[in-house]
Motif scaffolding. Structure first.
Motif, PDB file in Angstrom:
ATOM      1  N   ALA A   1       0.830  -1.204   0.000  1.00  0.00           N
ATOM      2  CA  ALA A   1       0.000   0.000   0.000  1.00  0.00           C
ATOM      3  C   ALA A   1       0.868   1.258   0.000  1.00  0.00           C
ATOM      4  O   ALA A   1       0.593   2.226  -0.722  1.00  0.00           O
ATOM      5  CB  ALA A   1      -0.928  -0.008   1.215  1.00  0.00           C
ATOM      6  N   ALA A   2       1.942   1.242   0.784  1.00  0.00           N
ATOM      7  CA  ALA A   2       2.836   2.391   0.829  1.00  0.00           C
ATOM      8  C   ALA A   2       3.534   2.596  -0.516  1.00  0.00           C
ATOM      9  O   ALA A   2       3.688   3.729  -0.987  1.00  0.00           O
ATOM     10  CB  ALA A   2       3.870   2.206   1.939  1.00  0.00           C
ATOM     11  N   LEU A   3       3.950   1.508  -1.147  1.00  0.00           N
ATOM     12  CA  LEU A   3       4.615   1.612  -2.448  1.00  0.00           C
ATOM     13  C   LEU A   3       3.660   2.145  -3.514  1.00  0.00           C
ATOM     14  O   LEU A   3       4.064   2.925  -4.385  1.00  0.00           O
ATOM     15  CB  LEU A   3       5.174   0.254  -2.863  1.00  0.00           C
ATOM     16  N   ALA A   4       2.414   1.727  -3.440  1.00  0.00           N
ATOM     17  CA  ALA A   4       1.428   2.231  -4.403  1.00  0.00           C
ATOM     18  C   ALA A   4       1.248   3.732  -4.252  1.00  0.00           C
ATOM     19  O   ALA A   4       1.142   4.471  -5.252  1.00  0.00           O
ATOM     20  CB  ALA A   4       0.099   1.504  -4.212  1.00  0.00           C
ATOM     21  N   ARG A   5       1.226   4.215  -3.014  1.00  0.00           N
ATOM     22  CA  ARG A   5       1.090   5.664  -2.791  1.00  0.00           C
ATOM     23  C   ARG A   5       2.320   6.410  -3.302  1.00  0.00           C
ATOM     24  O   ARG A   5       2.210   7.473  -3.926  1.00  0.00           O
ATOM     25  CB  ARG A   5       0.875   5.937  -1.299  1.00  0.00           C
ATOM     26  N   LEU A   6       3.490   5.840  -3.050  1.00  0.00           N
ATOM     27  CA  LEU A   6       4.718   6.471  -3.513  1.00  0.00           C
ATOM     28  C   LEU A   6       4.780   6.519  -5.039  1.00  0.00           C
ATOM     29  O   LEU A   6       5.212   7.523  -5.628  1.00  0.00           O
ATOM     30  CB  LEU A   6       5.932   5.713  -2.975  1.00  0.00           C
ATOM     31  N   LYS A   7       4.340   5.444  -5.676  1.00  0.00           N
ATOM     32  CA  LYS A   7       4.352   5.420  -7.137  1.00  0.00           C
ATOM     33  C   LYS A   7       3.407   6.461  -7.708  1.00  0.00           C
ATOM     34  O   LYS A   7       3.723   7.148  -8.681  1.00  0.00           O
ATOM     35  CB  LYS A   7       3.983   4.031  -7.645  1.00  0.00           C
ATOM     36  N   ALA A   8       2.233   6.593  -7.089  1.00  0.00           N
ATOM     37  CA  ALA A   8       1.271   7.588  -7.561  1.00  0.00           C
ATOM     38  C   ALA A   8       1.792   9.001  -7.346  1.00  0.00           C
ATOM     39  O   ALA A   8       1.543   9.913  -8.147  1.00  0.00           O
ATOM     40  CB  ALA A   8      -0.060   7.400  -6.842  1.00  0.00           C
ATOM     41  N   ASP A   9       2.558   9.186  -6.279  1.00  0.00           N
ATOM     42  CA  ASP A   9       3.032  10.522  -5.932  1.00  0.00           C
ATOM     43  C   ASP A   9       4.312  10.902  -6.672  1.00  0.00           C
ATOM     44  O   ASP A   9       4.457  12.024  -7.175  1.00  0.00           O
ATOM     45  CB  ASP A   9       3.273  10.592  -4.422  1.00  0.00           C
ATOM     46  N   LYS A  10       5.263   9.932  -6.776  1.00  0.00           N
ATOM     47  CA  LYS A  10       6.592  10.249  -7.299  1.00  0.00           C
ATOM     48  C   LYS A  10       6.911   9.585  -8.642  1.00  0.00           C
ATOM     49  O   LYS A  10       7.805  10.056  -9.355  1.00  0.00           O
ATOM     50  CB  LYS A  10       7.666   9.853  -6.282  1.00  0.00           C
ATOM     51  N   GLY A  11       6.258   8.490  -8.943  1.00  0.00           N
ATOM     52  CA  GLY A  11       6.566   7.767 -10.190  1.00  0.00           C
ATOM     53  C   GLY A  11       7.725   6.840 -10.058  1.00  0.00           C
ATOM     54  O   GLY A  11       7.634   5.651 -10.377  1.00  0.00           O
ATOM     55  N   THR A  12       8.856   7.332  -9.596  1.00  0.00           N
ATOM     56  CA  THR A  12      10.053   6.510  -9.366  1.00  0.00           C
ATOM     57  C   THR A  12      10.750   6.977  -8.091  1.00  0.00           C
ATOM     58  O   THR A  12      10.579   8.132  -7.665  1.00  0.00           O
ATOM     59  CB  THR A  12      11.063   6.611 -10.533  1.00  0.00           C
ATOM     60  N   VAL A  13      11.519   6.085  -7.494  1.00  0.00           N
ATOM     61  CA  VAL A  13      12.378   6.429  -6.361  1.00  0.00           C
ATOM     62  C   VAL A  13      13.766   5.884  -6.684  1.00  0.00           C
ATOM     63  O   VAL A  13      14.015   4.687  -6.546  1.00  0.00           O
ATOM     64  CB  VAL A  13      11.859   5.844  -5.037  1.00  0.00           C
ATOM     65  N   PRO A  14      14.690   6.729  -7.129  1.00  0.00           N
ATOM     66  CA  PRO A  14      16.017   6.251  -7.532  1.00  0.00           C
ATOM     67  C   PRO A  14      16.792   5.647  -6.360  1.00  0.00           C
ATOM     68  O   PRO A  14      16.709   6.129  -5.221  1.00  0.00           O
ATOM     69  CB  PRO A  14      16.712   7.513  -8.038  1.00  0.00           C
ATOM     70  N   ASN A  15      17.518   4.576  -6.659  1.00  0.00           N
ATOM     71  CA  ASN A  15      18.391   3.956  -5.671  1.00  0.00           C
ATOM     72  C   ASN A  15      19.619   4.855  -5.500  1.00  0.00           C
ATOM     73  O   ASN A  15      20.362   5.081  -6.461  1.00  0.00           O
ATOM     74  CB  ASN A  15      18.805   2.570  -6.165  1.00  0.00           C
ATOM     75  N   PRO A  16      19.871   5.354  -4.304  1.00  0.00           N
ATOM     76  CA  PRO A  16      20.990   6.293  -4.119  1.00  0.00           C
ATOM     77  C   PRO A  16      22.366   5.651  -4.340  1.00  0.00           C
ATOM     78  O   PRO A  16      23.362   6.374  -4.497  1.00  0.00           O
ATOM     79  CB  PRO A  16      20.840   6.759  -2.661  1.00  0.00           C
ATOM     80  N   ASN A  17      22.428   4.314  -4.364  1.00  0.00           N
ATOM     81  CA  ASN A  17      23.707   3.630  -4.542  1.00  0.00           C
ATOM     82  C   ASN A  17      24.039   3.343  -5.986  1.00  0.00           C
ATOM     83  O   ASN A  17      25.120   2.814  -6.284  1.00  0.00           O
ATOM     84  CB  ASN A  17      23.700   2.316  -3.753  1.00  0.00           C
ATOM     85  N   VAL A  18      23.112   3.670  -6.896  1.00  0.00           N
ATOM     86  CA  VAL A  18      23.342   3.456  -8.323  1.00  0.00           C
ATOM     87  C   VAL A  18      23.669   4.796  -8.962  1.00  0.00           C
ATOM     88  O   VAL A  18      22.841   5.714  -8.952  1.00  0.00           O
ATOM     89  CB  VAL A  18      22.098   2.816  -8.988  1.00  0.00           C
ATOM     90  N   LYS A  19      24.845   4.892  -9.508  1.00  0.00           N
ATOM     91  CA  LYS A  19      25.291   6.154 -10.106  1.00  0.00           C
ATOM     92  C   LYS A  19      25.085   6.129 -11.609  1.00  0.00           C
ATOM     93  O   LYS A  19      25.190   5.091 -12.241  1.00  0.00           O
ATOM     94  CB  LYS A  19      26.765   6.393  -9.770  1.00  0.00           C
TER      95      LYS A  19
END
Length: 364
Positions: free
Chosen positions: A346-364
């Motif tokens: 449920a939290a991931l669904a809200r984040l996807k609707a709000d942000k679309g993506t969440v980049p992994n900070p360890n991937v450059k």
């Protein structure tokens, strides 16, 4: 038509044993297959079902037309496919750490691919490989790049086999690809099968309990896999013969980046396949018990894979049961490991609707 011996022989000549067997069993298999399809549909995300026409949602291949590898001609192709099956079933003999040819020692343990992909990749809900060739090439959320079938096999090599990638042009890789392409010859590109993966049992509304799982493991699993979870090697003097019963943790097991180290995978696998020989049609271990046994197994020590924090460049595509961070959400690693998973989804669904993506900070 096929009820008599003469009719079966005629059908064998026309279509091959794989399809004859499917037709012979179809009257008894259809009710169970319908229940299976209904179960998959019922547990699929509501949004996916809403976006998919009913005809397409039901268009999974229910009756598998399995080729008879032993009936292939004794030519270069037939020998390559049969060698691929042998690599899958007797992996340590060909590419294990004690393989006869030192140049072919690519796997880091003496597990066989078929320890997870049961019946040489042909068992329903036994992590079958029937549709593997149809799935690739495709985008890999874990790497963030387009992946080939060989790339996916190398994912197994570096995680489940705790080793290093097989060269694409090596005989072993070409043989594995040839075998999987033959298994999936009746599955169109992107096609889906009923019975894929390990299953989809109902999830718990509580965290899976490794303490309760320890007692259940002792009762149901330790006789074969051992109290220490290290399995049963066929011959300690000849480790390349592999395991009679595979280890579930410890130095000879899959590493912490393997799919079997995720609770949803192992719990479903246990329910639908264990004790060994069990079928999804008549499971022996109740779903709740399978979740807790799985929790006990994934809580044990096993080889560590470096760089797991760089998996999944888009953290919203990371599986909810990935037992290592970073995560897009604020849930703990413990909840990602043991659940419950519904709040995470449920939290991931809200984040996807709000942000679309969440980049992994360890991937450059």
């Amino acid at each position: 038509m096929f009820g008599s011996g003469k009719g079966i022989e005629m059908a064998r000549r026309w279509m091959g044993w794989g399809l004859v067997t499917a037709l012979w069993l179809l009257p008894t298999a259809l009710p169970a297959l319908a229940q299976d399809a209904a179960r998959e549909a019922a547990t699929a995300p509501a949004t996916a079902l809403a976006e998919t026409p009913l005809a397409k949602a039901n268009a999974r291949i229910a009756v598998w037309d399995l080729p008879d590898v032993d009936q292939l001609p004794d030519d270069d192709y037939g020998r390559l496919v049969r060698y691929g099956r042998s690599v899958l079933v007797a992996t340590p003999s060909h590419i294990g750490p004690n393989a006869a040819d030192p140049a072919m020692r690519f796997a880091g343990n003496n597990l066989a691919c078929a320890n997870c992909h049961l019946n040489a990749g042909t068992k329903k809900f036994g992590l079958p490989l029937i549709a593997a060739a149809a799935d690739y090439p495709s985008y890999s959320a874990r790497s963030g790049h387009k992946a080939t079938l060989a790339d996916r096999l190398d994912g197994c090599m570096t995680r489940s086999m705790n080793g290093r990638p097989l060269p694409t042009e090596s005989k072993s890789m070409r043989a594995l690809v040839a075998y999987l392409e033959l298994l999936g010859k009746s599955v169109p590109p992107g096609g889906k099968i009923v019975g894929g993966g390990a299953g989809r049992i109902a999830e718990l509304d509580r965290p899976a309990d490794p303490v309760r799982g320890a007692a259940l493991y002792k009762e149901n699993c330790a006789f074969c896999h051992g109290p220490d979870g290290h399995g049963l090697i066929r011959d300690p003097e000849a480790p390349s013969l592999g395991y009679g019963v595979p280890p579930l943790w410890g130095p000879g097991s899959f590493n912490d980046g393997a799919g079997m180290n995720r609770l949803i995978t192992i719990a479903n696998f246990v329910h639908n396949n264990m004790p060994n020989g069990t079928s999804w049609v008549m499971p022996q271990i109740a779903p709740e018990d399978a979740w807790d046994i799985g929790a006990f197994v994934v809580s044990q020590d096993r080889p560590r894979r470096a760089g797991l924090d760089r998996d999944f460049p888009d953290l919203l595509q990371k599986p909810v049961d990935a037992p290592y961070g970073p995560y897009a959400d604020e849930f703990t690693e413990t909840q990602h490991r043991f659940g419950p998973f519904a709040p995470i989804r449920a939290a991931l669904a809200r984040l996807k609707a709000d942000k679309g993506t969440v980049p992994n900070p360890n991937v450059k």
